[in-house]
Design a protein around this motif. Structure first.
Motif, mmCIF file in Angstrom:
data_model
loop_
_atom_site.group_PDB
_atom_site.id
_atom_site.type_symbol
_atom_site.label_atom_id
_atom_site.label_comp_id
_atom_site.label_asym_id
_atom_site.label_seq_id
_atom_site.Cartn_x
_atom_site.Cartn_y
_atom_site.Cartn_z
ATOM 1 N N THR A 115 6.727 7.692 29.786
ATOM 2 C CA THR A 115 6.649 8.691 28.716
ATOM 3 C C THR A 115 8.027 9.209 28.333
ATOM 4 O OG1 THR A 115 6.229 10.375 30.402
ATOM 5 C CG2 THR A 115 4.311 9.448 29.270
ATOM 6 N N ILE A 116 9.017 9.033 29.210
ATOM 7 C CA ILE A 116 10.373 9.466 28.870
ATOM 8 C C ILE A 116 10.929 8.673 27.694
ATOM 9 C CG2 ILE A 116 10.861 10.238 31.207
ATOM 10 C CD1 ILE A 116 12.792 7.278 30.067
ATOM 11 N N PHE A 117 10.319 7.524 27.399
ATOM 12 C CA PHE A 117 10.733 6.722 26.245
ATOM 13 C C PHE A 117 10.662 7.540 24.959
ATOM 14 C CE2 PHE A 117 9.672 3.875 22.707
ATOM 15 C CZ PHE A 117 10.609 2.866 22.828
ATOM 16 N N SER A 118 9.657 8.413 24.861
ATOM 17 C CA SER A 118 9.498 9.226 23.648
ATOM 18 C C SER A 118 10.633 10.220 23.481
ATOM 19 C CB SER A 118 8.161 9.979 23.688
ATOM 20 O OG SER A 118 8.125 10.899 24.768
ATOM 21 N N ILE A 119 11.400 10.440 24.531
ATOM 22 C CA ILE A 119 12.547 11.351 24.482
ATOM 23 C C ILE A 119 13.842 10.551 24.373
ATOM 24 C CG2 ILE A 119 13.813 13.151 25.716
ATOM 25 C CD1 ILE A 119 11.107 13.725 27.196
ATOM 26 N N GLU A 120 14.070 9.696 25.369
ATOM 27 C CA GLU A 120 15.349 8.989 25.434
ATOM 28 C C GLU A 120 15.529 8.015 24.278
ATOM 29 O OE1 GLU A 120 18.765 7.050 26.074
ATOM 30 O OE2 GLU A 120 16.916 5.880 26.014
ATOM 31 N N HIS A 121 14.453 7.302 23.913
ATOM 32 C CA HIS A 121 14.579 6.310 22.843
ATOM 33 C C HIS A 121 14.873 6.973 21.505
ATOM 34 C CE1 HIS A 121 13.751 2.578 20.636
ATOM 35 N NE2 HIS A 121 13.186 3.375 19.742
ATOM 36 N N ILE B 33 16.693 3.409 35.370
ATOM 37 C CA ILE B 33 17.286 4.569 36.056
ATOM 38 C C ILE B 33 18.087 5.420 35.082
ATOM 39 C CG2 ILE B 33 18.956 5.280 37.808
ATOM 40 C CD1 ILE B 33 18.121 2.765 39.404
ATOM 41 N N LYS B 34 18.978 4.774 34.327
ATOM 42 C CA LYS B 34 19.828 5.527 33.405
ATOM 43 C C LYS B 34 19.013 6.153 32.271
ATOM 44 C CE LYS B 34 24.040 2.871 34.280
ATOM 45 N NZ LYS B 34 25.093 1.993 33.695
ATOM 46 N N GLY B 35 17.943 5.482 31.860
ATOM 47 C CA GLY B 35 17.087 6.043 30.816
ATOM 48 C C GLY B 35 16.415 7.318 31.265
ATOM 49 N N ASN B 36 15.939 7.352 32.516
ATOM 50 C CA ASN B 36 15.327 8.566 33.053
ATOM 51 C C ASN B 36 16.345 9.689 33.192
ATOM 52 O OD1 ASN B 36 12.304 8.511 34.206
ATOM 53 N ND2 ASN B 36 13.122 6.432 34.207
ATOM 54 N N VAL B 37 17.551 9.338 33.633
ATOM 55 C CA VAL B 37 18.612 10.348 33.744
ATOM 56 C C VAL B 37 18.942 10.915 32.372
ATOM 57 C CG1 VAL B 37 21.049 10.702 34.317
ATOM 58 C CG2 VAL B 37 19.585 9.358 35.845
ATOM 59 N N SER B 38 19.031 10.034 31.371
ATOM 60 C CA SER B 38 19.333 10.470 30.012
ATOM 61 C C SER B 38 18.243 11.370 29.458
ATOM 62 C CB SER B 38 19.522 9.252 29.101
ATOM 63 O OG SER B 38 19.685 9.650 27.755
ATOM 64 N N ALA B 39 16.978 10.988 29.680
ATOM 65 C CA ALA B 39 15.857 11.797 29.173
ATOM 66 C C ALA B 39 15.864 13.183 29.799
ATOM 67 C CB ALA B 39 14.538 11.085 29.451
ATOM 68 N N TRP B 40 16.135 13.245 31.101
ATOM 69 C CA TRP B 40 16.190 14.541 31.780
ATOM 70 C C TRP B 40 17.311 15.404 31.186
ATOM 71 C CZ3 TRP B 40 13.119 17.033 35.203
ATOM 72 C CH2 TRP B 40 13.626 18.179 35.806
ATOM 73 N N ALA B 41 18.474 14.814 30.957
ATOM 74 C CA ALA B 41 19.595 15.566 30.385
ATOM 75 C C ALA B 41 19.255 16.071 28.985
ATOM 76 C CB ALA B 41 20.844 14.689 30.353
ATOM 77 N N LEU B 42 18.594 15.240 28.190
ATOM 78 C CA LEU B 42 18.219 15.645 26.836
ATOM 79 C C LEU B 42 17.218 16.799 26.857
ATOM 80 C CD1 LEU B 42 17.877 12.091 25.252
ATOM 81 C CD2 LEU B 42 19.488 13.862 24.501
ATOM 82 N N GLU B 43 16.240 16.720 27.753
ATOM 83 C CA GLU B 43 15.255 17.800 27.858
ATOM 84 C C GLU B 43 15.890 19.077 28.401
ATOM 85 O OE1 GLU B 43 11.324 18.105 27.261
ATOM 86 O OE2 GLU B 43 12.807 17.396 25.821
ATOM 87 N N LYS B 44 16.780 18.928 29.375
ATOM 88 C CA LYS B 44 17.467 20.098 29.916
ATOM 89 C C LYS B 44 18.274 20.795 28.836
ATOM 90 C CE LYS B 44 20.693 21.481 33.569
ATOM 91 N NZ LYS B 44 21.554 21.003 34.700
ATOM 92 N N GLU B 45 18.946 19.997 28.000
ATOM 93 C CA GLU B 45 19.722 20.573 26.894
ATOM 94 C C GLU B 45 18.809 21.262 25.885
ATOM 95 O OE1 GLU B 45 22.835 19.098 23.378
ATOM 96 O OE2 GLU B 45 21.890 17.640 24.719
ATOM 97 N N ARG B 46 17.695 20.617 25.559
ATOM 98 C CA ARG B 46 16.754 21.198 24.586
ATOM 99 C C ARG B 46 16.183 22.513 25.093
ATOM 100 N NH1 ARG B 46 11.361 21.576 23.760
ATOM 101 N NH2 ARG B 46 10.877 20.436 25.680
ATOM 102 N N LEU B 47 15.756 22.527 26.340
ATOM 103 C CA LEU B 47 15.159 23.740 26.907
ATOM 104 C C LEU B 47 16.188 24.848 27.051
ATOM 105 C CD1 LEU B 47 12.910 22.034 29.598
ATOM 106 C CD2 LEU B 47 12.119 23.253 27.563
#
Length: 394
Positions: free
Chosen positions: A161-167, A199-213
């Motif tokens: 589901t992180i694809f919907s964020i990172e992609h 691995i890097k995609g999950n790290v990127s998605a987490w960073a993007l969500e952390k920034e958004r929140l």
């Protein structure tokens, strides 16, 4: 013309064929897998390109068609997990046998161990093709909550589901640069890419969500975080599989999901392999490998027209243009996937294509990036090419 709508239902036909093969069991699973492979690979080989750009007056039909992927995939995966259960969860087998007159329970009991392996292959293919490809289109529709919900549930089958964020917010911004986890640099092995990009995609998605929140004064460790919610969605499916057939069914579902996730990363590998981009320049059609093969286009909602998709990610799939002058893949999607899985063959076919990309498409700044990429590639043909006058002298 009605055919312009019907051609995209080829996707559903292949999904239903996979479903029937899984339920009928035994040698029907073998036949189903062969039919799927032949339909895509031989179809692309003999049916040529589709470069048509029709106008659709009723696009809502094509959206509902995408939503229909969720019940279809749910039924395929449920049937696959049921096929490795010892009991008959929800009386599913008895119901199917009653409705069709075909004893699916007896067929399941008569299947051999290797049929379960073939079912795993078919199910993973469907998670990738019915699930991820459709979700790719739906999760770009960030303005449509129904499409986003359906898309994320489709992605939950592949734990992605992180694809919907990172992609959407990462890959489309950084594609063909070293900052994009999904872009494979020259010389990379596809099997390494599956792991590294995941691995890097999950790290990127987490960073993007952390920034958004953070912009809303919220911390990352809450249900407001789309990464956490998404993984919980996948966990629900794991629990359902366990309740259906215990640990064996649970592990079978996880294996199918990870195979489906791997397919996504193989496709990422194919779509941008070896390309470079000046980060200061907007993404252009030349920064993606394209293909206009007819069967792949019809059965994959024009994912094939990837060059236009990256030039404008908000364009619905039915309106994407073929861009016949864009850099082209080896062949259609499934054929190119199989080539990618054989690294010596992949590098034999793609190294000349990447070097040709440098000559035809790269800007002056990108030639500098390409030269550096060639030097790091570990592939002799790339490394020898750095002496070509095409590339700037350091």
């Amino acid at each position: 013309m009605i055919f312009q709508y019907l051609k995209y239902f080829l996707f559903h036909a292949i999904g239903l064929a996979a479903l029937c093969a899984i339920l009928m069991g035994g040698h029907y699973v073998t036949a189903g897998l062969l039919i799927i492979l032949i339909a895509y690979m031989l179809g692309d080989a003999v049916c040529g390109d589709d470069t048509s750009t029709p106008t659709f007056k009723h696009p809502a039909i094509l959206t509902v068609q995408l939503w229909a992927a969720l019940p279809l995939l749910s039924l395929i995966v449920f049937s696959a997990v049921w096929s490795v259960c010892s009991g008959d969860p929800l009386g599913f087998g008895a119901l199917i046998s009653h409705l069709t007159g075909y004893d699916v329970i007896a067929a399941r009991e008569g299947s051999q161990w290797y049929h379960s392996i073939l079912t795993f292959i078919v199910t993973g293919l469907m998670i990738g093709m019915v699930g991820t490809i459709t979700a790719h289109e739906l999760t770009h529709r960030t303005w449509d909550p129904i499409s986003m919900l359906v898309g994320r549930w489709l992605l939950s089958f592949s734990f992605d589901t992180i694809f919907s964020i990172e992609h959407v917010y990462g890959h489309h911004r950084y594609v063909s640069t070293i900052n994009d986890p999904a872009t494979a640099p020259r010389g990379r092995n596809v099997y390494f890419h599956i792991i590294a990009s995941t691995i890097k995609g999950n790290v990127s998605a987490w960073a993007l969500e952390k920034e958004r929140l953070g912009k809303h004064g919220k911390g990352p460790f809450s249900l407001s975080n789309g990464v956490i919610r998404g993984h919980l969605m996948s966990l629900v499916l794991v629990v359902v599989a366990f309740l259906m057939g215990g640990l064996e069914a649970c592990l079978f579902f996880i294996a199918c999901g990870l195979w489906g996730k791997s397919l996504l990363e193989i496709v990422n590998y194919m779509e941008h392999y070896g390309m470079v981009r000046n980060p200061d320049v907007a993404v252009q059609p030349r920064h993606s490998w394209n293909t206009n093969k007819r069967i792949s286009s019809w059965a994959m909602f024009n994912l094939t027209r990837h060059s236009h998709h990256h030039a404008d990610g908000n364009v619905p799939y039915q309106d994407l243009r073929p861009y016949s002058d864009a850099p082209m893949m080896v062949n259609g999607y499934l054929t190119t996937i199989i080539v990618a899985l054989i690294p010596p063959l992949w590098h034999h076919l793609m190294t000349p294509k990447v070097l040709a990309w440098d000559r035809k498409y790269a800007s002056k700044e990108e030639l500098e990036l390409a030269k550096s990429a060639n030097e790091r590639s570990g592939i002799p043909a790339f490394m020898n090419a750095v002496n070509d006058p095409l590339y700037p002298v350091n």
